[in-house]
Structure formats: C-alpha cells, structure tokens
Design a protein around this motif. Structure first.
Motif, short mmCIF file in Angstrom:
data_model
loop_
_atom_site.label_atom_id
_atom_site.label_comp_id
_atom_site.label_asym_id
_atom_site.label_seq_id
_atom_site.Cartn_x
_atom_site.Cartn_y
_atom_site.Cartn_z
N ASN A 253 -7.82 1.41 12.73
CA ASN A 253 -7.94 0.34 11.91
C ASN A 253 -8.89 0.54 10.74
OD1 ASN A 253 -6.16 -1.55 13.47
ND2 ASN A 253 -7.93 -1.65 14.95
N LYS A 254 -9.05 1.86 10.27
CA LYS A 254 -9.89 2.08 9.14
C LYS A 254 -9.53 1.57 7.98
CE LYS A 254 -12.27 5.97 7.34
NZ LYS A 254 -12.78 7.27 7.94
N GLU A 255 -10.68 0.84 7.34
CA GLU A 255 -10.41 -0.01 6.19
C GLU A 255 -10.66 0.87 4.94
OE1 GLU A 255 -12.05 -3.95 4.08
OE2 GLU A 255 -13.22 -3.10 5.75
N VAL A 256 -9.60 0.64 3.92
CA VAL A 256 -9.55 1.26 2.65
C VAL A 256 -10.23 0.32 1.72
CG1 VAL A 256 -7.93 1.99 0.93
CG2 VAL A 256 -6.95 2.00 3.37
N GLU A 257 -11.27 1.19 1.52
CA GLU A 257 -12.16 0.10 0.55
C GLU A 257 -12.26 0.37 -0.96
OE1 GLU A 257 -16.16 0.64 2.12
OE2 GLU A 257 -15.68 0.64 4.13
N LEU A 258 -11.65 -0.67 -1.46
CA LEU A 258 -11.46 -0.69 -2.97
C LEU A 258 -11.96 -1.91 -3.33
CD1 LEU A 258 -7.48 0.04 -2.78
CD2 LEU A 258 -9.22 1.69 -3.36
N THR A 259 -12.07 -1.96 -4.76
CA THR A 259 -12.66 -2.87 -5.30
C THR A 259 -11.55 -4.20 -5.63
OG1 THR A 259 -12.49 -2.22 -7.55
CG2 THR A 259 -14.57 -1.79 -6.59
N PRO A 260 -11.86 -5.22 -6.23
CA PRO A 260 -10.70 -6.20 -6.53
C PRO A 260 -9.67 -5.71 -7.55
CG PRO A 260 -12.81 -7.45 -6.20
CD PRO A 260 -13.30 -6.13 -6.14
N VAL A 261 -10.39 -5.05 -8.62
CA VAL A 261 -9.30 -4.64 -9.76
C VAL A 261 -8.45 -3.54 -9.20
CG1 VAL A 261 -10.84 -2.90 -10.75
CG2 VAL A 261 -9.23 -3.92 -12.07
N HIS A 262 -9.05 -2.50 -8.37
CA HIS A 262 -7.96 -1.66 -7.88
C HIS A 262 -7.08 -1.97 -6.70
CE1 HIS A 262 -11.85 0.70 -8.82
NE2 HIS A 262 -11.03 1.51 -9.32
N LYS A 263 -7.41 -3.08 -6.00
CA LYS A 263 -6.77 -3.83 -5.16
C LYS A 263 -5.48 -4.55 -5.91
CE LYS A 263 -9.89 -4.75 -1.31
NZ LYS A 263 -10.75 -5.72 -0.67
N ALA A 264 -5.81 -5.02 -6.95
CA ALA A 264 -4.88 -5.84 -7.79
C ALA A 264 -3.82 -4.66 -8.30
CB ALA A 264 -5.52 -6.32 -8.97
N VAL B 177 -10.10 7.59 -2.93
CA VAL B 177 -10.16 6.78 -1.60
C VAL B 177 -9.05 7.20 -0.57
CG1 VAL B 177 -10.22 4.50 -0.54
CG2 VAL B 177 -11.27 4.84 -2.88
N PHE B 178 -7.93 7.33 -0.84
CA PHE B 178 -7.11 7.82 -0.01
C PHE B 178 -7.31 9.35 0.50
CE2 PHE B 178 -4.77 4.03 -0.97
CZ PHE B 178 -4.35 3.55 0.22
N LEU B 179 -7.88 10.16 -0.45
CA LEU B 179 -7.85 11.64 -0.19
C LEU B 179 -9.15 11.70 0.70
CD1 LEU B 179 -6.93 13.43 -3.65
CD2 LEU B 179 -5.89 13.58 -1.41
N ASN B 180 -10.27 10.82 0.31
CA ASN B 180 -11.33 11.01 1.26
C ASN B 180 -11.06 10.18 2.75
OD1 ASN B 180 -12.97 11.97 -0.55
ND2 ASN B 180 -13.63 9.79 -1.08
N MET B 181 -9.85 9.85 2.97
CA MET B 181 -9.49 9.30 4.45
C MET B 181 -8.51 10.30 5.20
SD MET B 181 -9.11 5.22 3.45
CE MET B 181 -9.10 4.79 5.09
N MET B 182 -7.71 11.08 4.25
CA MET B 182 -6.56 11.81 5.05
C MET B 182 -6.30 13.05 4.17
SD MET B 182 -3.65 9.13 3.60
CE MET B 182 -4.55 7.88 4.53
N ASP B 183 -5.43 13.85 4.58
CA ASP B 183 -5.24 15.01 3.95
C ASP B 183 -4.32 14.76 2.54
OD1 ASP B 183 -1.94 15.83 4.28
OD2 ASP B 183 -2.84 15.24 6.46
N ARG B 184 -3.97 15.80 1.66
CA ARG B 184 -3.49 15.46 0.62
C ARG B 184 -2.14 15.34 0.46
NH1 ARG B 184 -1.44 19.91 -2.82
NH2 ARG B 184 -1.22 21.66 -1.61
N TYR B 185 -1.40 15.75 1.69
CA TYR B 185 0.00 15.49 1.85
C TYR B 185 0.29 14.04 2.39
CZ TYR B 185 0.26 20.49 1.05
OH TYR B 185 0.13 21.76 0.44
N THR B 186 -0.40 13.67 3.16
CA THR B 186 -0.38 12.09 3.87
C THR B 186 -0.64 11.18 2.45
OG1 THR B 186 -0.71 13.04 5.86
CG2 THR B 186 -0.88 10.97 5.71
#
Length: 192
Positions: free
Chosen positions: A67-78, A143-152
């Motif tokens: 349940n790791k949160e992907v932390e993005l600002t509102p503009v990035h979420k949009a 943000v995603f690269l900080n959470m997982m490997d580059r292929y995932t």
C-alpha cells in the motif's frame, strides 16, 4: 521434429544453460541481442506490476507494494489522471483538445488554489511552446523510478509511443503519442 513454441523454448533453455555453464554469457548476449534482452526485461516486469488504487480524495496507492503511496502534487495527479483516462494516447501538441478534462482533474485534486491560478497552470500545460507538460511528466517518472526498477516503472510513467500511418501510397506520417502502459484492469478508481 516438433517446432511448437513450447519445444523451441525448451531447446533455447537447454542451449542457454550450455553457454552459461561454459562461461560464455558474451555469446549468449550476442545471440539474443540487446533489443530482445530489453523486451525480456519488460516482460519479466509485467509479473511485478501492482494494482494502482486511486482513492475518493485522489491519493494514489500501489496495493501490491504494501500500500505504498505514490506522492504527487495536485497538478501531477491531474496530468496522470488525464493520461490514465486515455489509454489510446495523447499527442502533446494536441493537449489543448483536453483542456476542460485536465482542468476538471486539477480542480478535483487540489483544495487550496483559486480557479484562475489553476486555469493559468493548465494553459501553460497545454501550450505547445511551453515545456511545462514535459516537466510534469518528468517528475511523475522520477517518483515512480524512486519506488521501483526502471522496467516496472516503464508501465506506470507517461511515455512515448509512435504510431505510423500510411495515407494512400506515398504519404507516411507519425503520431507521437504519450501513454501510460499500465493495463487498465490494474487501476482501481474509487473517485468515480
């Protein structure tokens, strides 16, 4: 001789073991080729994909990563929500066609900004002469690269996809689409 894909795979597996046992991974890489190796990395990454939960209050969680949160600002979420909603892809130069949808996502993901500030930000995002959209996609990728490997991560980020079109016999043109490759059955939307 049975040339079914399953038997070919068994034969390749045997040959891979022979080359590895002989310490000749250099020949193995040469035989497979770098582009096929990249494709194999991506195929292996598919097994590690997590469901992405987007809550009613627009928080993003990778359910299968504890349940790791992907932390993005509102503009990035949009921006991310816009591309998730268009699995067919969107060309950056045509973002102005999606202004209202992007504006709607931004207004729903932010609480503190006035409408004029949000509209100005969206206008910068859709302006083809402004680099804002590239900056936002780059941040999402980071943000995603900080959470997982580059292929995932390749399945979660907004990335390029080129579609070739042939008109008649002599004209060829390309659509340079940006897409999120994540299979949509892995996206759980509570905000609907």
């Amino acid at each position: 001789m049975d040339n079914s894909p399953e038997n070919v795979a068994k034969e390749i597996s045997s040959l891979v073991r022979q080359l590895s046992a002989a310490g000749r991974n250099d020949l193995l890489l040469q035989a497979i080729g770098v582009s096929v190796l990249e494709d194999l990395h991506l195929e292996a990454a598919k097994a590690r994909l997590s469901r992405l939960l987007i809550t009613k209050d627009y928080r993003f969680f990778l359910l299968d990563y504890n349940n790791k949160e992907v932390e993005l600002t509102p503009v990035h979420k949009a921006v991310y929500l816009l591309f998730l909603n268009h699995p067919e892809g969107i060309e950056f130069k045509r973002l102005s066609n999606y202004r209202e949808e992007l504006l709607n996502y931004y207004m729903r993901t932010t609480r503190m900004m006035d409408k004029q500030t949000i509209e100005d930000s969206v206008d910068m995002l859709i302006n083809p002469l402004n680099n804002s959209i590239n900056e936002k996609c780059s941040r999402i990728k980071s943000v995603f690269l900080n959470m997982m490997d580059r292929y995932t991560a390749d399945f979660y980020i907004v990335s390029g996809h080129t579609k070739k079109h042939i008109e008649g016999t002599s004209k060829t043109w390309f659509e340079r689409l940006k897409i999120v490759k994540l299979p949509r059955h892995l996206v759980i939307k509570e905000y609907l």
